[in-house]
Design a protein around this motif. Structure first.
Motif, short mmCIF file in Angstrom:
data_model
loop_
_atom_site.label_atom_id
_atom_site.label_comp_id
_atom_site.label_asym_id
_atom_site.label_seq_id
_atom_site.Cartn_x
_atom_site.Cartn_y
_atom_site.Cartn_z
N ARG A 33 0.85 -1.18 0.00
CA ARG A 33 0.00 0.00 0.00
C ARG A 33 0.89 1.24 0.00
NH1 ARG A 33 -2.09 -2.51 4.65
NH2 ARG A 33 -1.31 -0.69 5.79
N ILE A 34 0.32 2.38 -0.37
CA ILE A 34 1.10 3.62 -0.38
C ILE A 34 1.63 3.95 1.00
CG2 ILE A 34 0.93 6.12 -0.62
CD1 ILE A 34 -0.67 5.77 -3.10
N ASP A 35 0.81 3.76 2.05
CA ASP A 35 1.30 4.09 3.39
C ASP A 35 2.45 3.17 3.80
OD1 ASP A 35 -0.50 1.94 3.55
OD2 ASP A 35 -1.04 2.40 5.62
N GLU A 36 2.40 1.91 3.39
CA GLU A 36 3.49 0.98 3.70
C GLU A 36 4.78 1.39 2.97
OE1 GLU A 36 1.22 -3.25 4.45
OE2 GLU A 36 1.48 -2.58 2.40
N LEU A 37 4.63 1.80 1.72
CA LEU A 37 5.80 2.22 0.96
C LEU A 37 6.38 3.52 1.52
CD1 LEU A 37 7.72 1.84 -1.39
CD2 LEU A 37 6.02 2.87 -2.91
N LEU A 38 5.50 4.46 1.85
CA LEU A 38 5.99 5.73 2.41
C LEU A 38 6.67 5.54 3.75
CD1 LEU A 38 3.08 8.17 1.49
CD2 LEU A 38 5.36 8.07 0.47
N ALA A 39 6.27 4.50 4.49
CA ALA A 39 6.92 4.22 5.76
C ALA A 39 8.37 3.79 5.58
CB ALA A 39 6.14 3.14 6.52
#
Length: 375
Positions: A33-39
């Motif tokens: 997910r985008i939030d996982e990648l941004l983390a």
């Protein structure tokens, strides 16, 4: 120019990919997910994504992204990289730039359909079939015999879609030597190259090994990020890349800025992402080993060398197409039968299906397939 035929695989997926409960023929690793990648992003890269200006981007690709892609190669720099809207655009443009009506190309079979049909729409093409009785390997003598005075491109795909074969190093070196001797471009689809179970040994990339080597890469397969639609070609011949860039002006023009920034973040975090995906692949291969051992009367299993797809043989009653159709209708499990890998160039097996093992729900999907077979 000959019109391109219906893309059988994509037409089949348009019907079933998002309707089936289990996509057990997926060709990509587990997505983030985008939030996982941004983390996983460095703070400056995360801030750059959130404050990104949504204008046009450079046709070649963002400089920082091309620098990061170049870091995947031993001998290539950022100026040797051209980005595309996914690998498909790269295949299409490369063949349009490299080939003319008076040329000849050689393509391995079976293969992803556009690897065959795009060159076939331009010029004469010879297919050289991988041999299932030789571990799906490529006979270099047969490739040599297919070469003509006007042969301009040889197109390969390792780790191979759909079998997962990684060509033996001595045969790969012999193929490169053959191309060099005849001055032939070697188009190498390497989209699965970083992926396989832990410990997989991959071939050198064509763009590193050969002055006329063209390496195709993408964020979709090994990195599990097909939604970004970011692919690239690496090549030492910058004049050729410029011709491809000019052709890109007629298609995507440029990539999406948010996708480029997210791809940059993923490449900087590639060690973490690839370790995760290789672990998933290794665990799922063990699940498939056990499954096929339980059903020897229904399937013949060839364990792939790399990537996240395999091409087992169907031994059960009726055709593999009928089996796959009933399976998705009755159990919601999607497989890709052999008809979607048939070739106009060479005979291809009719009793196989592609199975994918890059996603986290593979074990659950295999359990549903087990239940279907027991019923």
């Amino acid at each position: 120019m000959t019109a391109l035929p219906d893309f059988r695989l994509e037409t089949y997926f348009s019907r079933w990919e998002f309707a089936a409960r289990y996509h057990l023929t997926a060709s990509d690793a587990e997505s983030l997910r985008i939030d996982e990648l941004l983390a996983l992003a460095e703070p400056a890269d995360r801030d750059a994504f959130s404050s990104l200006h949504l204008g046009y981007t450079q046709t070649y690709g963002a400089p920082a992204l091309r620098e990061a892609i170049a870091g995947l190669y031993d001998t290539r720099g950022a100026d040797d990289i051209l980005c595309f809207a996914g690998a498909e655009e790269g295949i299409y443009i490369a063949m349009r730039v490299l080939l003319g009506a008076d040329n000849h190309a050689i393509v391995i079979t079976p293969n992803y359909q556009s690897a065959e049909t795009v060159p076939l729409s331009i010029c004469e093409v010879t297919g050289v079939a991988l041999d299932p009785d030789d571990g799906w390997s490529l006979d270099i003598d047969r490739v040599a015999a297919a070469i003509r005075p006007n042969t301009r491109v040889i197109s390969i795909n390792f780790p191979h879609n759909p079998t997962g074969k990684i060509l033996e190093r001595d045969r790969y070196d012999a193929l490169v030597a053959l191309c060099r001797h005849h001055g032939i471009w070697l188009f190498s689809d390497e989209v699965y190259r970083p992926l396989g179970p832990p410990g997989t040994e991959h071939l050198p990339q064509a763009a590193d090994l050969y002055e006329r080597g063209i390496s195709l890469g993408v964020m979709s397969k090994a990195y599990g990020l097909p939604g970004l639609r970011i692919g690239w070609i690496a090549c030492a011949d910058r004049a050729l890349l410029q011709k491809m860039e000019r052709y890109k002006h007629y298609l995507s023009i440029c990539n999406a800025g948010p996708s480029e920034q997210l791809a940059l973040i993923a490449l900087k975090a590639r060690a973490t992402i690839l370790e995760r995906n290789r672990r998933i692949v290794g665990e799922n291969l063990a699940v498939l080993d056990a499954f096929f051992a339980r059903w020897p009367e229904h399937f013949a299993w060839y364990r792939p060398d790399g990537g996240c797809v395999a091409y087992p043989r169907y031994l059960g009653p009726g055709s593999v197409e009928a089996f796959a159709a009933d399976l998705v209708e009755q159990a919601g499990v999607l497989l890709l039968p052999a008809e979607h890998y048939r070739s106009e160039l060479a005979p291809t097996p009719t009793d196989r299906f592609r199975i994918g093992f890059g996603r986290a729900d593979c074990a659950e999907a295999v359990a549903a397939l087990d239940d279907y077979l027991r019923r």
